[in-house]
Each structure stands twice: as structure tokens, then as C-alpha cells.
Design an enzyme around this catalytic site. Structure first.
Site, mmCIF file in Angstrom:
data_model
loop_
_atom_site.group_PDB
_atom_site.id
_atom_site.type_symbol
_atom_site.label_atom_id
_atom_site.label_comp_id
_atom_site.label_asym_id
_atom_site.label_seq_id
_atom_site.Cartn_x
_atom_site.Cartn_y
_atom_site.Cartn_z
ATOM 1 C CB CYS A 131 37.968 3.282 33.680
ATOM 2 S SG CYS A 131 36.574 4.370 33.331
ATOM 3 C CG HIS A 251 39.478 5.945 29.482
ATOM 4 N ND1 HIS A 251 38.568 5.792 28.471
ATOM 5 C CD2 HIS A 251 38.772 5.810 30.642
ATOM 6 C CE1 HIS A 251 37.371 5.562 28.984
ATOM 7 N NE2 HIS A 251 37.467 5.561 30.298
HETATM 8 O O1 L14 Z 1 32.354 5.307 37.574
HETATM 9 O O2 L14 Z 1 30.744 6.825 31.072
HETATM 10 O O3 L14 Z 1 32.857 3.333 36.983
HETATM 11 O O4 L14 Z 1 32.784 6.262 30.651
HETATM 12 C C1 L14 Z 1 33.151 4.605 34.434
HETATM 13 C C2 L14 Z 1 32.814 4.856 33.006
HETATM 14 C C3 L14 Z 1 31.137 5.890 35.135
HETATM 15 C C4 L14 Z 1 30.820 6.135 33.670
HETATM 16 C C5 L14 Z 1 32.415 4.449 36.717
HETATM 17 C C6 L14 Z 1 31.839 6.404 31.416
HETATM 18 C C7 L14 Z 1 31.940 4.665 35.309
HETATM 19 C C8 L14 Z 1 32.084 6.108 32.857
#
Ligand code: L14
Length: 348
Positions: A131, A251
Site C-alpha cells: 500500500c 496512509h
Molecule cells: O505488504 O500492517 O501488503 O499495514 C500491507 C499492510 C503488510 C502489512 C503488505 C500493515 C501489507 C501492512
């Protein structure tokens, strides 16, 4: 494609991202002939809503994918590793939202605004980037294309919804515990599978995902490696610090960049981003206009503002980039990949 569309499976349909995948398929009117919500055994039997109808969630097994043309995965890396190849074996194209295959050289890692053409090299699986990576490359690609990009240093301010629905509940429960002056219970964040857990309510935690040997977290290394892969530039200098905040969705990122060309102005960058696909420029300090998590949540675009020249280095700039981590950061990007696959004639 049958007359009405494709048979589409959503793996992890009851999760925070899976729910958004269903909603986004519906909202953007992706041609779905039939929907198949799948999950672990634990969530099987639950109902999800699709186009106003309740559909029962089934346990995902290799046989689930018979007759499926498109499978969107967001149920964790181990589920993807076990079942994505099974789906491909049965003729489905997989768009995988976990980190399981992202750095596999045989798997395209795609953000349609940046590298849609990479889809043509697929071998059944397409990876949806992390993300934090997605929103950053959407905002930086127009700049890279026009002026070249030598270096990126990013610090993130990430929402708890990235860690799933249970992490959201934990944040609200802890907030209530703090307000009630009760003992605060931490069982999930910063990382479900790690040894220690810390309070996220009224806090900032500089750990997302586990640590690697080099002192960076996996989340930070994902941003670094994925950015180079998506932008096809291994020599680009990228560093990241990823921090979790008690924000539910959205985010935010503080990004420092060094461009290759000299003499580039802030207004040139603003002009570029203003007309770029998938970006909303929100940058007017005199009106206190800048992107925020609360205003980006629920929106499809990546929001960019606070664009400034570095005061010491001529070809360097600072930006503030915000997006809905469940939408452009996950579900929306996956559905956009599906649209791109259909457009390029890659979905059968
Ligand atoms: O790699 O804890 O797609 O916010 C993205 C969200 C890993 C964990 C990924 C989190 C995830 C992340």
C-alpha cells in the site's frame, strides 16, 4: 468472458481489503458474471453483500477455482503461496495483494498508472504492490518521467487498517481503555506474529512488519525493493522509515526526492501532478489546503501537497502524499489491474 462477464473469486472476502474488493468491483461496474467469496475455514459460512445480495462465503480449496477466470487474493501470504498456483493451474488469472510473489522475477508488480504494460509478461500471477509503495509511485512517476529521479527518502505515517480488521478493533478498544483509565491491552500491533505487542492508541510505533537483519523492517524493505522494480530502476537510491499511527484509514508519507534535471521549479512539479492520472493536487498553504488521512479516506485518488524546494539542495523537493490504503493501496489497485487485463485482452 461469458456474455455477462467473468466468474470472479475473492479470497479473503471477509477481511478489511476483501470487503473493499467486493465493493470496488461493484462500484466500478467490473463485468462480474458471478462472484465467489472465499475465506479460511474459520470465516466460511459468513455472508457478504454483493450487488445487494447476500452471498455465502466458502472455504477456499484448490477445487474452488474450477471455472474461475479472475481471482483476487488478500488473505495473507501463506494462503496465496498455497492456493494461487492452484488457481492458475485451473485457468484463472490471479491478482495477489500479499507480499508472497512481489519480488519474483516471473511475476509482474503493477500499478496501472505507472507500468501497465508489464502485465503482458504475466505467467498467471500478478502482484499488487504494498500500500505505501503504490501511493508513492503514483505521485512520483510523472516527476520521474519528466525530470528523472535519483533518490527517494520516505517516512510513512500508516493507518491501522493496513494490519486488518482486528487491529482496528484493538485501536478502538485501547482508546476506550485509556479514556476509562483502565489497563490497556495490546495483543496484535505492531505485528501479530512478533514477540512483543505495544499500545497503538495515542502512540506512534516505528515498526510495521518484522525486522530484517539489516535493521530495516520488512515494510521498509518492501517499499525500497518494490519501488525499484515498478519503476524499472535498480540504481535509484531509496530509503524508508515506516511508522504506525492511531489513524483508522489513510496512509500519509513525507517524501524527499532528488531529481536528475537541474533548474526544475515547484510550479513545474505542481503543473505535472495537476494533470496526472489518479492524482489530486491539494497544495495551497495560504488556504491551509493540504492532504490529510481524514479527507483521503474513501477516495480513489492519491492526494499530493506541501510541495517545497529543499532549502539546501537545488534539485531536491519535499512532498506530502496521502491515499486510502485499503482503496488505491489495495482493493482499488487490484480492480484497476483487472480492468487493465481485460482491456489488454489478457483475461479469457
Ligand atoms: O505488504 O500492517 O501488503 O499495514 C500491507 C499492510 C503488510 C502489512 C503488505 C500493515 C501489507 C501492512
Amino acid at each position: 468472458m461469458s456474455q455477462q462477464g467473468y466468474r470472479v473469486a475473492v479470497v479473503g472476502a471477509t477481511g478489511a481489503v476483501g470487503q473493499q474488493m467486493l465493493k470496488t468491483l461493484e462500484r466500478l461496474e467490473f463485468p462480474v458474471a458471478s462472484i465467489l467469496p472465499l475465506s479460511s475455514k474459520r470465516s466460511a459460512g459468513k455472508k457478504v453483500l454483493f450487488k445487494g445480495e447476500e452471498v455465502t462465503v466458502e472455504e477456499a480449496t484448490p477445487e474452488s477455482f474450477e471455472g474461475v477466470q479472475l481471482a483476487l487474493f488478500s488473505a495473507g501470504g501463506s494462503v496465496s503461496k498455497a492456493l494461487a498456483p492452484e488457481a492458475v493451474k485451473r485457468g484463472a488469472i490471479v491478482v495477489d495483494n500479499t507480499s508472497a510473489f512481489r519480488m519474483d522475477p516471473n511475476v509482474p508488480l503493477v500499478v496501472p498508472e505507472v507500468n501497465e504494460a508489464d502485465l503482458k509478461e504475466h505467467n498467471g500471477i500478478i502482484a499488487n504492490p504494498n500500500c505505501s509503495t503504490i501511493q508513492m509511485v503514483v505521485a512520483l512517476e510523472p516527476i520521474r518521467k519528466a525530470f528523472g529521479l535519483n533518490r527517494i527518502i520516505v517516512s510513512t505515517y500508516q493507518a491501522v487498517s493496513g494490519a486488518g480488521a482486528e487491529a482496528i478493533d484493538e485501536m478502538y478498544e485501547q482508546t476506550q481503555q485509556v479514556l476509562n483509565k483502565q489497563e490497556v491491552k495490546a495483543e496484535i500491533l505492531p505485528v501479530g506474529g512478533d514477540k512483543k505487542h505495544y499500545q497503538i492508541a495515542f502512540n506512534a510505533i516505528p515498526q510495521i512488519d518484522k525486522f530484517e537483519e539489516n535493521g530495516y523492517t520488512f515494510e521498509e524493505m518492501k517499499m525500497i525493493n518494490e519501488t525499484k522494480k515498478i519503476m524499472h530502476d535498480d540504481s535509484m537510491q531509496v530509503a524508508a522509515t515506516c511508522v504506525r499511527l492511531p489513524v483508522e484509514t489513510g496512509h500519509s508519507e513525507s517524501v524527499y526526492i532528488e531529481v536528475e534535471k537541474t533548474g526544475i521549479s515547484v510550479s513545474q512539479i505542481k503543473e505535472l501532478l495537476h494533470s496526472a492520472q489518479g492524482i489530486t493536487l491539494q497544495d495551497n498553504p495560504s488556504e491551509q489546503l493540504y492532504p490529510m488521512a481524514t479527507t483521503a479516506a474513501g477516495q480513489d485518488d492519491v492526494f499530493v501537497g506541501r510541495i517545497r524546494n529543499d532549502l539546501d539542495k537545488d534539485n531536491a523537493f519535499h512532498l506530502w502524499i496521502v491515499a486510502d490504503n485499503l482503496l488505491k493501496g489495495a482493493a482499488l489497485n487490484s480492480v484497476q489491474i483487472a480492468f487493465s487485463l481485460a482491456k489488454l485482452g489478457l483475461l479469457k
